[in-house]
Design an enzyme around this catalytic site. Structure first.
Site, PDB file in Angstrom:
ATOM      1  N   ASP A 343       1.004  -1.120  -0.077  1.00 28.27           N
ATOM      2  CA  ASP A 343       0.095  -0.043  -0.042  1.00 28.27           C
ATOM      3  C   ASP A 343       0.975   1.142  -0.139  1.00 28.27           C
ATOM      4  O   ASP A 343       1.938   1.093   0.047  1.00 28.27           O
ATOM      5  CB  ASP A 343      -0.990   0.054   1.386  1.00 28.27           C
ATOM      6  CG  ASP A 343      -0.375   0.138   2.396  1.00 28.27           C
ATOM      7  OD1 ASP A 343       1.115   0.122   2.482  1.00 28.27           O
ATOM      8  OD2 ASP A 343      -0.703   0.339   3.461  1.00 28.27           O
ATOM      9  N   ASP A 345       1.354   4.676   2.538  1.00 27.55           N
ATOM     10  CA  ASP A 345       0.922   5.315   3.636  1.00 27.55           C
ATOM     11  C   ASP A 345       1.214   6.957   3.766  1.00 27.55           C
ATOM     12  O   ASP A 345       2.189   7.096   3.430  1.00 27.55           O
ATOM     13  CB  ASP A 345       1.647   4.642   4.905  1.00 27.55           C
ATOM     14  CG  ASP A 345       1.611   2.913   4.764  1.00 27.55           C
ATOM     15  OD1 ASP A 345       0.558   2.475   5.154  1.00 27.55           O
ATOM     16  OD2 ASP A 345       2.455   2.447   4.305  1.00 27.55           O
ATOM     17  N   ASP A 434      -3.397   4.424   2.763  1.00 27.62           N
ATOM     18  CA  ASP A 434      -3.806   4.599   4.377  1.00 27.62           C
ATOM     19  C   ASP A 434      -3.364   6.064   4.537  1.00 27.62           C
ATOM     20  O   ASP A 434      -2.256   6.594   4.150  1.00 27.62           O
ATOM     21  CB  ASP A 434      -2.661   3.404   5.206  1.00 27.62           C
ATOM     22  CG  ASP A 434      -3.165   2.387   5.215  1.00 27.62           C
ATOM     23  OD1 ASP A 434      -4.389   1.974   4.728  1.00 27.62           O
ATOM     24  OD2 ASP A 434      -2.639   1.542   5.718  1.00 27.62           O
TER      25      ASP A 434
HETATM   26  N1  CTP Z   1       1.226   0.951  11.520  1.00 26.29           N
HETATM   27  C1  CTP Z   1       0.532   1.340  12.749  1.00 26.29           C
HETATM   28  N2  CTP Z   1      -0.652   0.970  12.947  1.00 26.29           N
HETATM   29  C2  CTP Z   1      -1.497   0.562  11.980  1.00 26.29           C
HETATM   30  C3  CTP Z   1      -1.087   0.075  10.697  1.00 26.29           C
HETATM   31  C4  CTP Z   1       0.354   0.321  10.548  1.00 26.29           C
HETATM   32  O1  CTP Z   1       1.197   1.795  13.504  1.00 26.29           O
HETATM   33  N3  CTP Z   1      -2.935   0.495  12.283  1.00 26.29           N
HETATM   34  C5  CTP Z   1       2.599   1.374  11.596  1.00 26.29           C
HETATM   35  C6  CTP Z   1       3.568  -0.058  11.401  1.00 26.29           C
HETATM   36  O2  CTP Z   1       4.448   0.136  12.221  1.00 26.29           O
HETATM   37  C7  CTP Z   1       4.011   0.019  10.190  1.00 26.29           C
HETATM   38  C8  CTP Z   1       4.039   0.994   9.120  1.00 26.29           C
HETATM   39  O3  CTP Z   1       2.530   1.855  10.153  1.00 26.29           O
HETATM   40  O4  CTP Z   1       5.385  -0.238  10.285  1.00 26.29           O
HETATM   41  C9  CTP Z   1       3.406   1.174   7.993  1.00 26.29           C
HETATM   42  O5  CTP Z   1       2.492  -0.145   7.766  1.00 26.29           O
HETATM   43  P1  CTP Z   1       2.202  -1.154   6.521  1.00 26.29           P
HETATM   44  O6  CTP Z   1       1.834  -0.180   5.661  1.00 26.29           O
HETATM   45  O7  CTP Z   1       1.446  -2.121   7.030  1.00 26.29           O
HETATM   46  O8  CTP Z   1       3.677  -1.619   6.204  1.00 26.29           O
HETATM   47  P2  CTP Z   1       5.036  -1.144   5.344  1.00 26.29           P
HETATM   48  O9  CTP Z   1       6.133  -1.103   6.167  1.00 26.29           O
HETATM   49  O10 CTP Z   1       4.692   0.100   4.922  1.00 26.29           O
HETATM   50  O11 CTP Z   1       4.841  -2.239   4.464  1.00 26.29           O
HETATM   51  P3  CTP Z   1       4.294  -2.693   3.083  1.00 26.29           P
HETATM   52  O12 CTP Z   1       5.332  -1.925   1.949  1.00 26.29           O
HETATM   53  O13 CTP Z   1       4.041  -3.789   2.725  1.00 26.29           O
HETATM   54  O14 CTP Z   1       3.159  -1.706   2.969  1.00 26.29           O
HETATM   55 MN    MN Z   2       2.708   0.369   3.914  1.00 26.83          MN
HETATM   56 MN    MN Z   3      -0.279   0.639   5.615  1.00 22.75          MN
END
Ligand code: CTP
Ligand code: MN
Ligand code: MN
Length: 518
Positions: A343, A345, A434
């Site tokens: 995703d 963020d 997100d």
């Molecule tokens: N996070 C959080 N609370 C949530 C979801 C995520 O604090 N409800 C934080 C987590 O610590 C995470 C970061 O936000 O490390 C990003 O989350 P995520 O998008 O799930 O992971 P990514 O590290 O961005 O990996 P990806 O590339 O797969 O998206």
């Molecule tokens: Mn992410």
């Molecule tokens: Mn995320």
């Protein structure tokens, strides 16, 4: 005596068990005919040399027992080019310009890649001056078994995306996931921690000796490492990859909105494919799962950096339309330098917005996208943030900021600046996004919390709790050691304007986002 003979030609009982047979070179197919390797025993030792020769042969390399005219590449460890030339002179062999003198790091990279990798300056051994001279101590390479202490906490390690232990960490992550699917939290965590610590190593592990002094490697983990060193793969991982439950859970949870509970239910009901689930009329799906099935292909294909940047522009434009002073920061994996993610963020904060304006922003932004028909799925979570709420004790607690989980329609023309390029199909891609909105004075905590990686975040909190008697989460840092002072409770909250200040409060060296890929 040539130690090699002891290994390959000498009495059988002297041969170390994992060294293969004396006819090792003929047992393995040679896949790379153009290269003929010779590994220098000097300063490497016979055991390690034999291990490396065997490993290289198994990977399809031609490795000679003795130096001959056919050798094209000499590989050495802890030797300078001058050392190697000196040794060649002692053997009465004249080095030709075609002969490559390479450092062991080249061979190790080849082993990792399973094929010859390009030889660059960092691999080629330097020859200084014309006459052989001993290498100054300062030029001697640190052996893999460096006596540097590695912390058990990911927040005290620098973990870039240059993981030279993929072969092990990939295996650990599969095992950890399998334990997660089986709700064995302890083993799951053990393998995740092990993967995390190996990702931070500046050298590849090639023998069990390399694992000495590394924290977070329990017996079970070491067993898997040993299996991979000896056979090039782990039998446990192989079994997991063929396991019915693992395969089904992996498939089911790849659908947006499907967690462990739903996967368990479908598995117990006997489902094994997504198509039978989708077409089953007795099953009820959540709105999230419906979207997950609808945009499945786009969502599993992951987001690349170019797409993430295009989404960033979309977010910046929409946010600026309502709150011109707002700051939009891409967080998550892309902030850590990853090239792909599941995703994108974003953290949004505004120095000037009134509380009411702040609360409205995410709704206004998603409404705008809805009007423009860019919003495919939207789930708003309202804020439960309170100024003096203590940070959570749980390492995996969700935060209290207002946020939304979205699926956006990213038009192809927003990705391709070259308008003439042709696209087949629907003309857009569904992307998971997100958005998090936080009060301006909490932006440093929110940024640190949303940058990840998850393992890095967990260890930051664990470190704060166990090493500093503080409590850290995505909103605040609280110093418990000040709790006995007559000060007001608010004095125990440590403020921060930047991530650097939070690290400083915790007494930690600052770790850049690109070094948080734990
Ligand atoms: N996070 C959080 N609370 C949530 C979801 C995520 O604090 N409800 C934080 C987590 O610590 C995470 C970061 O936000 O490390 C990003 O989350 P995520 O998008 O799930 O992971 P990514 O590290 O961005 O990996 P990806 O590339 O797969 O998206
Ligand atoms: Mn992410
Ligand atoms: Mn995320």
């Amino acid at each position: 005596m040539d130690p090699l003979r002891a290994v390959h030609l000498g009495p059988r009982k002297k041969r170390p068990k994992q060294m293969g047979t004396s006819a090792a070179s003929t047992l393995h197919d040679i896949r790379f005919q153009d290269l003929v390797l010779f590994i220098l025993e000097k300063k490497m030792g016979s055991t390690r040399r034999a291990f490396l020769m065997d490993l290289a042969r198994r990977k399809g390399f031609r490795v000679e027992n003795e130096l001959s005219d056919s050798v094209t590449h000499i590989v050495a460890e802890n030797n300078s080019g001058t050392d190697v030339l000196e040794w060649l002179q002692e053997q009465n062999i004249k080095a030709t310009s075609e002969l490559e003198l390479l450092d062991i790091s080249w061979l190790i990279e080849c082993m990792g890649a399973g094929k010859p990798v390009e030889m660059t300056g960092k691999h080629q051994l330097l020859v200084r001056g014309s006459s052989p001279s001993p290498i100054p101590v300062s030029e001697m390479k640190t052996p893999p078994l460096a006596v540097r202490k590695i912390s058990q906490y990911a927040c005290q390690r620098r973990t870039t995306l240059n993981n030279c232990n993929h072969i092990f960490t990939d295996a650990f992550e599969i095992l950890a996931e399998n334990y997660e699917f089986r709700e064995n939290e302890g083993s799951c965590l053990a393998f995740m921690r092990a993967a995390s610590v190996l990702k931070s190593l500046p050298f590849p592990v090639i023998s069990m000796k390399d694992t000495e002094g590394i924290p977070c490697l329990g017996d079970k983990v070491k067993c898997v490492i040993e299996g991979i060193i000896e056979d090039g793969e782990s039998s446990e991982v192989k079994a997991v990859l063929n396991d019915e439950r693992y395969k089904s859970f992996k498939l089911f949870t790849s659908v947006f909105g499907v967690g462990l509970k739903t996967a368990e239910k479908w598995f117990r009901m006997g489902f094994r494919t997504l198509s039978t689930i989708k077409s089953d009329e007795t099953l009820k799906f959540t709105r999230m799962q419906k979207a997950g099935f609808l945009y499945y292909e786009d969502l599993v294909s992951c987001v690349n950096r170019v797409e993430a940047e295009a989404v960033s522009v979309l977010v910046q434009e929409a946010v600026a339309h309502f709150l011109p002073d707002a700051l939009v920061t891409m967080t998550g994996g892309f902030r850590r330098g990853k090239m792909i993610g599941h995703d994108v963020d974003f953290l949004i904060t505004s120095p000037g917005a009134a509380e009411e304006e702040e609360q409205q922003l995410l709704h206004q932004v998603t409404n705008l996208w809805k009007q423009k028909e860019l919003l495919l799925y939207c789930d708003h979570i309202e804020s439960t943030f309170e100024k003096f709420k203590l940070p959570s004790r749980k390492v995996d607690a969700l935060d209290h900021f207002q946020k939304c989980f979205l699926i956006l329609k990213l038009p192809h023309q927003r990705v391709d600046t070259d308008r003439s390029s042709q696209h087949e199909g629907k003309g857009w891609k569904a992307i998971r996004v997100d958005l998090v909105m936080c009060p301006y004075e909490r932006r440093a905590f929110a940024l640190l919390g949303w940058t990840g990686s998850r393992q890095f975040e967990r260890d930051l909190r664990r470190y704060a709790t166990h090493e500093r008697k503080m409590m850290l989460d995505n909103h605040a840092l609280y110093d418990k050691t000040k709790a006995n002072s007559p000060a007001l409770p608010r004095r125990m909250f440590l403020e921060a304007e930047s991530e650097e200040e939070i690290f400083a409060h915790l007494g930690l060296d600052y770790i850049e986002p690109q070094e948080r890929n734990a």
